[in-house]
Write an enzyme that holds these catalytic residues in place. Sequence first.
Site, PDB file in Angstrom:
ATOM      1  N   CYS A  18       0.818  -1.218   0.000  1.00 27.12           N
ATOM      2  CA  CYS A  18       0.000   0.000   0.000  1.00 27.12           C
ATOM      3  C   CYS A  18       0.844   1.257   0.000  1.00 27.12           C
ATOM      4  CB  CYS A  18      -0.864   0.062   1.248  1.00 27.12           C
ATOM      5  SG  CYS A  18      -1.981  -1.292   1.403  1.00 27.12           S
ATOM      6  N   ARG A  23     -11.873   0.722  -6.889  1.00 32.51           N
ATOM      7  CA  ARG A  23     -11.553   0.658  -5.465  1.00 32.51           C
ATOM      8  C   ARG A  23     -10.881   1.961  -5.024  1.00 32.51           C
ATOM      9  NH1 ARG A  23     -10.054  -2.709  -0.994  1.00 32.51           N
ATOM     10  NH2 ARG A  23      -8.170  -1.916  -0.053  1.00 32.51           N
TER      11      ARG A  23
HETATM   12  P1  XMP Z   1      -0.897  -7.322   3.135  1.00 35.29           P
HETATM   13  O1  XMP Z   1      -0.045  -6.554   4.120  1.00 35.29           O
HETATM   14  O2  XMP Z   1      -1.482  -8.532   3.712  1.00 35.29           O
HETATM   15  O3  XMP Z   1      -2.107  -6.324   2.786  1.00 35.29           O
HETATM   16  O4  XMP Z   1      -0.145  -7.571   1.874  1.00 35.29           O
HETATM   17  C1  XMP Z   1      -3.193  -6.704   2.008  1.00 35.29           C
HETATM   18  C2  XMP Z   1      -4.251  -5.630   2.031  1.00 35.29           C
HETATM   19  O5  XMP Z   1      -3.761  -4.415   1.435  1.00 35.29           O
HETATM   20  C3  XMP Z   1      -4.854  -3.695   0.862  1.00 35.29           C
HETATM   21  N1  XMP Z   1      -4.485  -3.362  -0.505  1.00 35.29           N
HETATM   22  C4  XMP Z   1      -4.016  -2.164  -0.879  1.00 35.29           C
HETATM   23  N2  XMP Z   1      -3.881  -1.009  -0.193  1.00 35.29           N
HETATM   24  N3  XMP Z   1      -3.034   0.024  -2.136  1.00 35.29           N
HETATM   25  C5  XMP Z   1      -3.398   0.104  -0.832  1.00 35.29           C
HETATM   26  O6  XMP Z   1      -3.268   1.171  -0.228  1.00 35.29           O
HETATM   27  C6  XMP Z   1      -3.141  -1.096  -2.885  1.00 35.29           C
HETATM   28  O7  XMP Z   1      -2.788  -1.133  -4.054  1.00 35.29           O
HETATM   29  C7  XMP Z   1      -3.684  -2.237  -2.228  1.00 35.29           C
HETATM   30  N4  XMP Z   1      -3.974  -3.501  -2.663  1.00 35.29           N
HETATM   31  C8  XMP Z   1      -4.468  -4.155  -1.578  1.00 35.29           C
HETATM   32  C9  XMP Z   1      -6.077  -4.581   0.938  1.00 35.29           C
HETATM   33  O8  XMP Z   1      -6.869  -4.121   1.999  1.00 35.29           O
HETATM   34  C10 XMP Z   1      -5.470  -5.945   1.202  1.00 35.29           C
HETATM   35  O9  XMP Z   1      -6.348  -6.828   1.852  1.00 35.29           O
END
Ligand code: XMP
Length: 493
Positions: free
Chosen positions: A315, A411
Amino acid sequence: DGLPAEKLFSKGYSYTYDDLIFHPGYIDFATDSVDLSTNLTKHIRLTTPCISSPMDTVTEAQMAAAMASVGGVGFIHYNNLATEQAELVRKAKNQRVGFVADPVCMKPSDLVAKIDILKPNRGFSSVLVTEDGGVGSKLLGVVTSRDVDFVTNRLTELGEVMTTDLITAPAISSFEEASKRLIKSKKSLLPLVTNNGELAGLLCRTDLKRMSSNPSLGAPSLDHNGRLLVGAAIGTRDTDKERLELLVKAGVNVVILDSSQGDSIYQKEMLAYIKRAYPELDVVAGNVVTMRQARHLIDAGADALRVGMGSGSICTTQEVCAVGRGQATAVYQTSLLANSLGVPVIADGGISNSGHIVKALNLGASTVMTGSFLAGTEEAPGDYFYQDGLHLKKYRGMGSLEAMAKGSDSRYLGDKSRLKIAQGVSGAVADKGSVFKLIPYTMHAVRQGFQDLGVHSIYAAHGNRALRLEVRTGAAQVEGGIHGLVSYEKKRF
Ligand code: XMP
């Protein structure tokens, strides 16, 4: 002697899991007696508090089926056509616990060289040979490494080397019946076939061994009809209503309204619509990080809250948009309100070890959702590749340019804009083996954490007034990790 959570979290700082450390409690029970059963939503119970994220490098049919089989649940992503997503839901729901979700099939005219590519990419080298190279077509033979190890001409057709003397089981066999037959056969694979000889499923000796060596595997998550429980993500646009209709027809059990900032009129309206159109369907709303946001979505009818903003490993939301919250604080504050109203919290993002899961659950979350932790497993979409001698799989944020180019831009509210602003990045994660090994192993470590805390269940954790914690200094965090060692060998595959 440490601070109670309400005191620590009232100081105006935003903490994440690594900032904090819990004080140990008193142990008067065994690790195996720790009960990790929990609520995913107001109405859905799970035996394993772990969920796979709706991301296109994490959850498709195979992951959803595997997560439900180990007692958790997977949410199928929606970076695809509605019909494709519904098909993935259908496929996951049609899987049976213990059986291979998506057996690799080839045609008799395919070459041995194709098998050579399979091992590094998929982690195994056995294939079923069917008339047209797919499930549902007539089974002709099986090829394992024993059939091709000493074939010098790799351009030989599989039809020439495959084993045709097969032991199979009827398509309708129960897991117990099929297991007995496989063990007796001493073979590595047991294909399931219909009365017409068409391939209907597969049971593997390696999976059977994994399951029998993991007695701590949670009971599978099943719906009222005994089929695997499957979730899916949708957005909040009008087209998502059509998407939802297809998902419901495919048998979806729970949906997530997928947004990085869920406190919006769009989620409120979508929640109202779903509750009217599908009163039986549980809806997870989010993401939120504050009590005020949580209150809005609970009032709008959310059956669970997804908590986290910018804490995910891929993120960049906090850097790009200046909003978010440290994940430990977000989980604690939202859970305080949600748990008092009977709404479970999903701690989403930032989980990279079992200690983070122990922390999330003891700060009030009922489950944890993860992307990176699962993206390197065999069940995640995509193939493995080698880089610098490491065995890797691709993992990308759904707000990354790459994922948005495929359609996930709603999203991040960038769909109408001609400029695409990325809120995530693309990368790769290390091979983690199978979900069937990783999750039971991780849950065992989580149970040990609960035991050290003197907390015997997630239910007890949520009412635990005895929890004491402290903030770790930078040096204490370094001390708490591996340090002072000279790395003399890098693990290579
Ligand atoms: P982890 O730390 O498990 O996080 O890899 C997964 C969660 O991250 C969110 N997510 C994103 N957040 N930009 C963001 O700010 C992104 O591109 C993105 N893609 C996923 C999402 O909540 C996921 O479950």
